[in-house]
Design a protein around this motif. Sequence first.
Motif, PDB file in Angstrom:
ATOM      1  N   LEU A  82      35.621  55.512  39.383  1.00 46.55           N
ATOM      2  CA  LEU A  82      36.296  55.585  38.217  1.00 46.55           C
ATOM      3  C   LEU A  82      36.772  54.002  38.298  1.00 46.55           C
ATOM      4  N   TRP A  83      36.657  53.038  38.629  1.00 49.59           N
ATOM      5  CA  TRP A  83      36.888  51.462  38.200  1.00 49.59           C
ATOM      6  C   TRP A  83      35.801  51.716  37.490  1.00 49.59           C
ATOM      7  N   TRP A  84      35.004  51.607  38.267  1.00 49.02           N
ATOM      8  CA  TRP A  84      33.144  50.846  37.423  1.00 49.02           C
ATOM      9  C   TRP A  84      32.476  51.567  36.733  1.00 49.02           C
ATOM     10  N   GLN A  85      33.216  52.539  36.728  1.00 43.62           N
ATOM     11  CA  GLN A  85      32.251  53.440  35.254  1.00 43.62           C
ATOM     12  C   GLN A  85      33.277  53.068  34.011  1.00 43.62           C
ATOM     13  N   THR A  86      34.804  53.158  34.887  1.00 38.59           N
ATOM     14  CA  THR A  86      35.729  53.059  33.231  1.00 38.59           C
ATOM     15  C   THR A  86      35.051  51.580  32.769  1.00 38.59           C
ATOM     16  N   ALA A  87      35.305  51.059  33.872  1.00 36.82           N
ATOM     17  CA  ALA A  87      35.082  49.685  33.408  1.00 36.82           C
ATOM     18  C   ALA A  87      33.463  49.550  32.388  1.00 36.82           C
ATOM     19  N   LEU A  88      33.075  50.496  33.073  1.00 36.41           N
ATOM     20  CA  LEU A  88      31.733  49.840  32.099  1.00 36.41           C
ATOM     21  C   LEU A  88      31.762  50.774  30.540  1.00 36.41           C
ATOM     22  N   MET A 107      39.277  55.756  30.184  1.00 36.38           N
ATOM     23  CA  MET A 107      39.571  56.524  31.427  1.00 36.38           C
ATOM     24  C   MET A 107      38.637  57.728  30.887  1.00 36.38           C
ATOM     25  N   PRO A 108      39.027  58.877  30.142  1.00 32.50           N
ATOM     26  CA  PRO A 108      38.366  60.160  29.825  1.00 32.50           C
ATOM     27  C   PRO A 108      36.626  59.759  29.489  1.00 32.50           C
ATOM     28  N   GLY A 109      35.998  58.670  29.434  1.00 32.73           N
ATOM     29  CA  GLY A 109      35.146  58.471  28.864  1.00 32.73           C
ATOM     30  C   GLY A 109      34.235  58.006  30.332  1.00 32.73           C
ATOM     31  N   GLY A 110      35.186  57.120  31.538  1.00 32.38           N
ATOM     32  CA  GLY A 110      34.386  57.615  32.701  1.00 32.38           C
ATOM     33  C   GLY A 110      34.844  59.081  33.497  1.00 32.38           C
ATOM     34  N   LEU A 111      35.790  59.325  33.734  1.00 38.11           N
ATOM     35  CA  LEU A 111      35.311  60.714  34.253  1.00 38.11           C
ATOM     36  C   LEU A 111      34.375  61.627  33.218  1.00 38.11           C
ATOM     37  N   LEU A 112      34.088  61.583  32.078  1.00 39.30           N
ATOM     38  CA  LEU A 112      32.933  62.459  31.610  1.00 39.30           C
ATOM     39  C   LEU A 112      31.536  61.610  32.102  1.00 39.30           C
ATOM     40  N   LEU A 113      31.404  59.852  32.208  1.00 38.99           N
ATOM     41  CA  LEU A 113      31.026  59.703  32.551  1.00 38.99           C
ATOM     42  C   LEU A 113      30.286  60.053  34.311  1.00 38.99           C
ATOM     43  N   PHE A 163      37.686  45.362  43.209  1.00 34.62           N
ATOM     44  CA  PHE A 163      39.057  45.111  43.221  1.00 34.62           C
ATOM     45  C   PHE A 163      38.772  43.471  43.071  1.00 34.62           C
ATOM     46  N   ALA A 164      38.298  43.339  43.849  1.00 37.05           N
ATOM     47  CA  ALA A 164      38.099  41.377  43.265  1.00 37.05           C
ATOM     48  C   ALA A 164      38.392  41.090  42.313  1.00 37.05           C
ATOM     49  N   ALA A 165      37.406  41.682  41.412  1.00 35.51           N
ATOM     50  CA  ALA A 165      36.947  41.453  39.787  1.00 35.51           C
ATOM     51  C   ALA A 165      38.042  41.746  39.212  1.00 35.51           C
ATOM     52  N   ILE A 166      38.683  42.750  39.766  1.00 37.48           N
ATOM     53  CA  ILE A 166      39.506  43.457  38.502  1.00 37.48           C
ATOM     54  C   ILE A 166      40.634  42.459  38.859  1.00 37.48           C
ATOM     55  N   LEU A 167      41.089  41.955  39.727  1.00 38.79           N
ATOM     56  CA  LEU A 167      42.185  41.140  40.000  1.00 38.79           C
ATOM     57  C   LEU A 167      42.451  39.334  39.179  1.00 38.79           C
ATOM     58  N   ALA A 168      40.199  38.882  38.754  1.00 40.73           N
ATOM     59  CA  ALA A 168      40.385  37.394  38.438  1.00 40.73           C
ATOM     60  C   ALA A 168      39.981  37.899  36.876  1.00 40.73           C
ATOM     61  N   LEU A 169      39.896  39.185  35.983  1.00 41.52           N
ATOM     62  CA  LEU A 169      39.391  39.983  34.505  1.00 41.52           C
ATOM     63  C   LEU A 169      41.068  39.741  34.611  1.00 41.52           C
ATOM     64  N   ASP A 170      42.082  40.638  35.157  1.00 37.73           N
ATOM     65  CA  ASP A 170      43.173  40.554  34.945  1.00 37.73           C
ATOM     66  C   ASP A 170      43.812  39.473  34.985  1.00 37.73           C
TER      67      ASP A 170
END
Length: 374
Positions: free
Chosen positions: A48-54, A88-94, A195-202
Amino acid sequence: MQPIDQQTDLFGPTMGRVVARAPAASDVLPAFPPAGIWPRWFARSFDLWWQTALVAFVLGQLLCLVSPLFLRWLETPFGWKLFGLACMPGGLLLDAALQALAGNTPGKALLGLRVLMADGRAPRFSELLGRNMALWRSGLACGLPLVSLVTMARQGLRLRKGLQASYDANDFLVCAGGSSRLARGLFGIAFAGLFAAILALDAVDRQDSREASAMLEAPPYAWTNPATGRTVRVAPQWRVEARTGPDGAPQHLFTQHSGHAAVLFAHEQTGGRALRQDAQVLADRLSDRFELADSYFAEFRGRRSWVGRGLDKKGLARVQLRIVEVDGKAWRVLAMQSPPAAYTDDLVGELSGALWDTVTPAPVPAPALARHGQ
């Protein structure tokens, strides 16, 4: 006369034959052992993290190219976070599309998990999409941070009791298969890195939000043209840098804080050349970077000027160049704006006007002159 066991019409249409039924989840579970709670959580979170981010990255880039309002909204303190939740729904569609096409998703494949129908077959795209939308509602609480903790805990308790998750019901099985140590190790590295990339981007987003808020609250600053000594007020969204051009002449580069616009302010001695010659020389010099679609001569603040408009050859940036001769010097303002140009139109127009005020101030209207003389 038929034997009594063959006289089915006495007992109704179904008494004399075996009625086929779809196997229940309990019939399939021994052949396909159910996945544990934590492997399911890790696989789902990773995917879900990488799909939603994409989805957010691609959709955000497209919307930023066409919508100034969307771009301004992203610069608000919670803009990117809210946009991520909306994607997020777009990530779940992907996710559903990837699993239907490839048979699995990276997170589940590395941990040896598979989603199957209760009869053991692979689900179709429409079935996977329906499951993911039910997961989004009852498992993830539409992405609401605090509420989703409650709904995920509720689904975890159902699994601990040996029940199906509410979004699986009796239709889907999440099964555990074999997974090598190498695959699990790769998943651990990928999960930790993501997870580290998400924290850094946040952290970067938080810092950018603080800087943007402080900048918007700051007053305009004073900038003085060193060649004329005139001072004007410049909006805090602009950062200025003094530099030297290829011909050795001084230049001043103003860059908008988000990088969507830049204004170059410079001058050089005319050397007795006519404005047309200066315009042609400069157009030839810039031809390797810009493609001027049209150009014309026009009066500007009581002086003759040359204007060229076009696009940056490396992208879709809009370019506008104006040259005005004042006291033997050819002054120029080159404005470059990334799409959507309307996002920075007002800022660029205000800054360009202020820069020209340091060279050739705009004529004062007649009523103002009359009041000044009284």
